[in-house]
Design an enzyme around this catalytic site. Structure first.
Site, PDB file in Angstrom:
ATOM      1  N   HIS A 440       0.737  -1.120  -0.118  1.00 30.31           N
ATOM      2  CA  HIS A 440      -0.046   0.028   0.039  1.00 30.31           C
ATOM      3  C   HIS A 440       0.857   1.098   0.035  1.00 30.31           C
ATOM      4  O   HIS A 440       0.223   2.353   0.130  1.00 30.31           O
ATOM      5  CB  HIS A 440      -0.724  -0.252   1.159  1.00 30.31           C
ATOM      6  CG  HIS A 440      -2.216   0.711   0.973  1.00 30.31           C
ATOM      7  ND1 HIS A 440      -2.526   1.466  -0.242  1.00 30.31           N
ATOM      8  CD2 HIS A 440      -3.131   1.001   1.904  1.00 30.31           C
ATOM      9  CE1 HIS A 440      -3.777   1.889  -0.088  1.00 30.31           C
ATOM     10  NE2 HIS A 440      -4.146   1.712   1.024  1.00 30.31           N
ATOM     11  N   ASP A 444      -2.480   1.830  -4.612  1.00 32.04           N
ATOM     12  CA  ASP A 444      -3.677   2.362  -4.117  1.00 32.04           C
ATOM     13  C   ASP A 444      -4.905   1.441  -4.735  1.00 32.04           C
ATOM     14  O   ASP A 444      -4.815   0.610  -5.417  1.00 32.04           O
ATOM     15  CB  ASP A 444      -4.049   3.779  -4.601  1.00 32.04           C
ATOM     16  CG  ASP A 444      -4.299   3.947  -5.981  1.00 32.04           C
ATOM     17  OD1 ASP A 444      -4.835   3.185  -6.872  1.00 32.04           O
ATOM     18  OD2 ASP A 444      -3.381   5.125  -6.604  1.00 32.04           O
TER      19      ASP A 444
END
Length: 470
Positions: A440, A444
Site C-alpha cells: 500500500h 492504491d
C-alpha cells in the site's frame, strides 16, 4: 439380650426392604441359615405412613404440585427428593423423611395440595423406638408439623456431619452399630451421598449375605465417572525440538521482511464458466502434444496482459532511494507445494509466451519441484505472484506480498453457484473468488481494482487472450 434381639429383628427388616427394592417376586429373602445358627428371622411390622405437607412459611396454606420425582412402587430413602411444589411466592423441593416404598400419590401434577394434608403414602418398616404419633394418616396437623421439624433437624445434622468429615448415618443405624460395637467408619456405605444404611451394618456383621444391599444409583454413576489415574505428564519429554532449515528457514526470513510493509487487500468474483468450456476443448489437443493443460496458464497469461496496462504492479520499491523500479519482463511467481515445503518459483517472460508454452514451463517447474531439483534461477527475479489455494480448498485468502514484489493474487476454489444470465434467468455458473494483496506504499485501491477488472475480463471472455497472443 437386647442387642441380639435387635440384630435378629433388623436382619429380617433389611431383607424385606431388599425385597421391596427388587420389585417383589423376583428377589429372594436370604435363607435363614445366612443369619447364623443362633439367629432366626422375625416378621417386622409394616405400616402405611402418610407424608403430610408441612407449613412452608409466610402464611401459605396451599401449593400447586409442579413435578413428581417419584411414582408408585418406587423405593426411596430419607432425604431423597419427592416432588417440587409452587406457591404464589416460590418453588420448594419436598424431600422424604422415610425409607420405604411409595404406595400412593395424593395429587396429580398441577393439583392443589393443602398444608397439613397428605401428599403421598409410604409402606415402611417399623423400627424400635419410632414415634407412633407420626405414623398414620389420622395424625393431627400439629403432630405432623412437629415430625417435619424433627426431619428438618435431622437433615441439618446429616449435612453438618458430612461437612465435618464424619460418617453419615441415621440414629437407628448408629444404635445398631453401638449395640454391636461396630466402627461405622469401617463399614462400606451404599446409601445416597455415602450414608451408611442398616443393611451395610448387617452385611459388615455377616448377618445377611454380601451384596444384599445394592448401592444407591448416585454412587454407581459416580464410580462410572471416575477416570483412570494417569501418570503426570513430563512436558519436556512430550516436546520435540526441530531446528528450521532449508525452505522453512528461508520462509521465516522472507515472511518477516514481507510483514514490515503495509498490506492492502481487494477481493472479487470471477465467472469462469466460459473458461471451463475452452479449457475442456483444448485439454485433449494439449495432451496430444505432451502438455498437461490446467487453468493456471490462463490465469498467468491474463495477468501478464493486464500488467501491460498497469505496469506499477509489475515493479519493486527501492526503500533507501524511495523510488519505484518498473520491470518490462513478466516473471510471474507461482506458489506450489513440494516435499521440501511451499516454494515459489517463477515462469520467465510470460508476456512473450503462448498459453501452451506457459503450460510447458509450469509442468517443468512442477516436475523439478517434486524431485527437489529446483535451481536458484527458478526463483530469481520474480516480478508478480499468483497462489492457487483453491486446489486445496477454501474460498477467500489473504496472501502475503513477497518482497521485493509489490502485489500477489490468491485464487480460491471454483464452485458451481446460481447466477442470473442476461435475460434474468437463474443459471448455474462456475464462480471463482480472487483475493489480491498489494504494497500500500505505492499501490492504491483504484489501481488494484482496475487491474483486477481487466484480469477478470480476460478470464470471463477467454477468446480475448487469443488476440495479440505472444
Amino acid at each position: 439380650m437386647s442387642g441380639l434381639f435387635n440384630l435378629r429383628r433388623y436382619g429380617a427388616s433389611i431383607a424385606r426392604h431388599h425385597l421391596l427394592a427388587c420389585g417383589g417376586s423376583t428377589c429372594r429373602r436370604p435363607p435363614p441359615h445366612a443369619f447364623g445358627r443362633a439367629l432366626h428371622t422375625t416378621a417386622a411390622l409394616d405400616r402405611v405412613v402418610s407424608f403430610h405437607l408441612s407449613d412452608i412459611g409466610e402464611g401459605i396454606r396451599e401449593v400447586t404440585v409442579k413435578e413428581w420425582y417419584v411414582k408408585v412402587g418406587d423405593v426411596v430413602e430419607q432425604f431423597d427428593n419427592l416432588c417440587e411444589v409452587q406457591s404464589d411466592k416460590a418453588s420448594v423441593t419436598i424431600t422424604s423423611r422415610y425409607d420405604g416404598k411409595i404406595v400412593k400419590l395424593h395429587h396429580d401434577v398441577d393439583g392443589v395440595a393443602l398444608v397439613g394434608k397428605p401428599l403421598l403414602d409410604f409402606d415402611v418398616v417399623d423400627e424400635e423406638g419410632d414415634d407412633s404419633g407420626s405414623s398414620s394418616s389420622s395424625d393431627s396437623s400439629s403432630s405432623d408439623e412437629e415430625d417435619t421439624k424433627a426431619a428438618a433437624q435431622q437433615a441439618g445434622q446429616v449435612a453438618a456431619t458430612a461437612a465435618s468429615g464424619k460418617v453419615l448415618a441415621t440414629p437407628a443405624v448408629r444404635r445398631i452399630a453401638m449395640e454391636n460395637k461396630v466402627d461405622l467408619s469401617k463399614v462400606p456405605a451404599t446409601g445416597r451421598n455415602g450414608r451408611v444404611l442398616k443393611g451395610d451394618v448387617l452385611e459388615f456383621l455377616e448377618v445377611i449375605p454380601k451384596g444384599t444391599v445394592k448401592p444407591h444409583p448416585s454412587l454407581v454413576a459416580k464410580e462410572q465417572r471416575k477416570a483412570e489415574p494417569t501418570a503426570p505428564l513430563d512436558l519436556k519429554q512430550a516436546e520435540t525440538v526441530v531446528p528450521l532449515k532449508g525452505v522453512a528457514k528461508a520462509m521465516v526470513r522472507s515472511m518477516t521482511d514481507a510483514l514490515k510493509i503495509p498490506h492492502f487487500a481487494y477481493c472479487d468474483e470471477v465467472d469462469v464458466t466460459r473458461l471451463v468450456a475452452v479449457r475442456a476443448e483444448l485439454k485433449e489437443e494439449a495432451a496430444a502434444r505432451g502438455v498437461k493443460l490446467t487453468y493456471m496458464p490462463f490465469f498467468l497469461k491474463a495477468a501478464s496482459n493486464a500488467l501491460l496496462q498497469h505496469p506499477i504492479l509489475n515493479s519493486s520499491f527501492d526503500e533507501p532511494s524511495e523510488s519505484v523500479i518498473y520491470k518490462r519482463y513478466h516473471n510471474i511467481s507461482v506458489a506450489m507445494q513440494t516435499p521440501q515445503g511451499l516454494v515459489v518459483p517463477n515462469v520467465k517472460s510470460v508476456e512473450q509466451k503462448s498459453i501452451l508454452q506457459i503450460a510447458q514451463d509450469l509442468n517443468a517447474l512442477q516436475e523439478r519441484g517434486a524431485k527437489g531439483a529446483l535451481t536458484p534461477n527458478d526463483f530469481a527475479n520474480g516480478t508478480f505472484a499468483l497462489s492457487n489455494i483453491g486446489i486445496i480448498g477454501g474460498t477467500y485468502t489473504h496472501p502475503v506480498v513477497m518482497t521485493p514484489q509489490v502485489a500477489i493474487g490468491g485464487l480460491g476454489q471454483t464452485r458451481v453457484l446460481p447466477r442470473f444470465d442476461a435475460d434474468g434467468r437463474v443459471v448455474p455458473a462456475h464462480i471463482m473468488v480472487v483475493s489480491w494483496t498489494a504494497d500500500h506504499r505505492i499501490i492504491d485501491g483504484v489501481t488494484m481494482a482496475s487491474f483486477s477488472n481487466l484480469w477478470k475480463q480476460y478470464l470471463e471472455n477467454p477468446n480475448l487472450l487469443m488476440l495479440g497472443a505472444k
